[in-house]
Design an enzyme around this catalytic site. Structure first.
Site, PDB file in Angstrom:
ATOM      1  N   GLN A  22      50.419  21.822   3.987  1.00 19.56           N
ATOM      2  CA  GLN A  22      51.163  22.699   4.888  1.00 19.56           C
ATOM      3  C   GLN A  22      50.414  24.022   5.057  1.00 19.56           C
ATOM      4  OE1 GLN A  22      55.472  22.397   4.320  1.00 19.56           O
ATOM      5  NE2 GLN A  22      55.170  20.619   3.009  1.00 19.56           N
ATOM      6  N   TYR A  23      51.107  25.147   5.061  1.00 22.30           N
ATOM      7  CA  TYR A  23      50.429  26.432   5.227  1.00 22.30           C
ATOM      8  C   TYR A  23      49.881  26.932   3.890  1.00 22.30           C
ATOM      9  CZ  TYR A  23      52.087  27.191   9.994  1.00 22.30           C
ATOM     10  OH  TYR A  23      52.309  27.085  11.343  1.00 22.30           O
TER      11      TYR A  23
ATOM     12  N   HIS B 111      44.131  32.109   2.604  1.00 24.97           N
ATOM     13  CA  HIS B 111      42.820  32.347   2.005  1.00 24.97           C
ATOM     14  C   HIS B 111      42.460  33.803   2.224  1.00 24.97           C
ATOM     15  CE1 HIS B 111      42.280  28.166   1.220  1.00 24.97           C
ATOM     16  NE2 HIS B 111      42.131  27.814   2.481  1.00 24.97           N
TER      17      HIS B 111
ATOM     18  N   ALA C 235      45.787  25.812  -4.996  1.00 24.41           N
ATOM     19  CA  ALA C 235      46.230  24.907  -3.926  1.00 24.41           C
ATOM     20  C   ALA C 235      45.159  23.862  -3.669  1.00 24.41           C
ATOM     21  CB  ALA C 235      46.510  25.700  -2.650  1.00 24.41           C
TER      22      ALA C 235
ATOM     23  N   GLY D  60      44.074  20.778  -0.761  1.00 22.66           N
ATOM     24  CA  GLY D  60      44.281  20.119   0.529  1.00 22.66           C
ATOM     25  C   GLY D  60      42.982  19.485   0.976  1.00 22.66           C
TER      26      GLY D  60
ATOM     27  N   GLY E  99      39.263  21.020   0.276  1.00 22.33           N
ATOM     28  CA  GLY E  99      39.169  21.004  -1.181  1.00 22.33           C
ATOM     29  C   GLY E  99      40.272  21.774  -1.860  1.00 22.33           C
TER      30      GLY E  99
ATOM     31  N   CYS F  16      52.637  26.245   1.090  1.00 27.42           N
ATOM     32  CA  CYS F  16      52.792  24.799   0.891  1.00 27.42           C
ATOM     33  C   CYS F  16      54.223  24.329   1.128  1.00 27.42           C
ATOM     34  CB  CYS F  16      52.305  24.390  -0.495  1.00 27.42           C
ATOM     35  SG  CYS F  16      50.587  24.839  -0.791  1.00 27.42           S
TER      36      CYS F  16
END
EC number: 2.3.1.181
Length: 218
Positions: free
Chosen positions: A74-75, A78, A151, A153, A164, A182
């Protein structure tokens, strides 16, 4: 080509250009023209939307640039002070098992955190790595507070992985307030420095390098 090529990129890497370079590298790995690779970097402040992102979880759409990432999840946020590891591995060679691959990424993060005496844990139904916070108020149901420290993904293209993971070293944690990270509202985020650890990015990179072979042997 079996050796994984590691790169530590200086400064802040622009997201779109990095994604394009990553896609080019994935194509070269698939074609047998380049080695597997891991890129360690930081981005300027931004939000990325995975394939399961829900519009209502983008709380402040004007706060930072928002990029559609194409990865799972999801969101997420960074930004400076967060180590991003883009992991480009050939799962056709290493084993076509996506669940095992994601578990190995989580285990890699957990082993890396253990280098600093931090106990990272996985949770059923919540991809990523979590730490229990006995120093924080318990939840309404009396359960211990848990904060997300890393996190994960990923995306696969013809069984080569990309995107990653990200580990929070010392990001501005208020930047996460512009999203529901997330898609999970009932838990917060933390970082190594927030936990009281004087860890540098160089320390974190060295730990990632040391622990990687345990979970991704050639």
């Amino acid at each position: 080509m079996s050796a994984v090529e590691w790169s530590i990129l200086p400064g802040l890497s622009p997201y779109r250009e990095t994604l394009e370079a990553m896609e080019n590298r994935v194509a070269a790995i698939r074609a047998g023209e380049a080695a597997e690779a891991i890129w360690l970097l930081e981005h300027p402040p931004l939000y990325t939307a995975g394939t399961s992102a829900r519009p209502e979880d983008l709380v402040e759409p004007e706060r930072f640039p928002v990029h559609v990432a194409g990865r799972g999840g999801q969101y997420t946020y960074h930004g400076p002070g967060q180590r991003v590891a883009y992991v480009m591995l050939d799962l056709d060679r290493r084993g076509r098992d996506v669940r095992r691959f994601v578990t190995a990424l989580e285990d890699w993060v957990i082993a890396t955190l253990a280098e600093f005496n931090v106990r990272g844990e996985r949770r059923e139904g919540r991809v990523g790595v979590w730490v229990v916070r006995p120093d924080r108020p318990a939840g309404l149901d009396g359960s211990p507070r848990e904060d997300k420290i890393a996190a994960i993904g990923v995306k696969l293209r013809r069984w080569v992985s990309f995107h990653g993971l990200s580990i929070n070293l010392e990001p501005d944690l208020t930047h996460f307030e512009g999203i529901v990270p997330c898609g999970i509202r009932e838990h917060g985020v933390t970082s190594l420095v927030d936990l009281g650890l004087p860890v540098t990015m160089q320390d974190l990179d060295a730990a990632l390098l040391r622990t990687f072979p345990q979970h991704f042997p050639d």
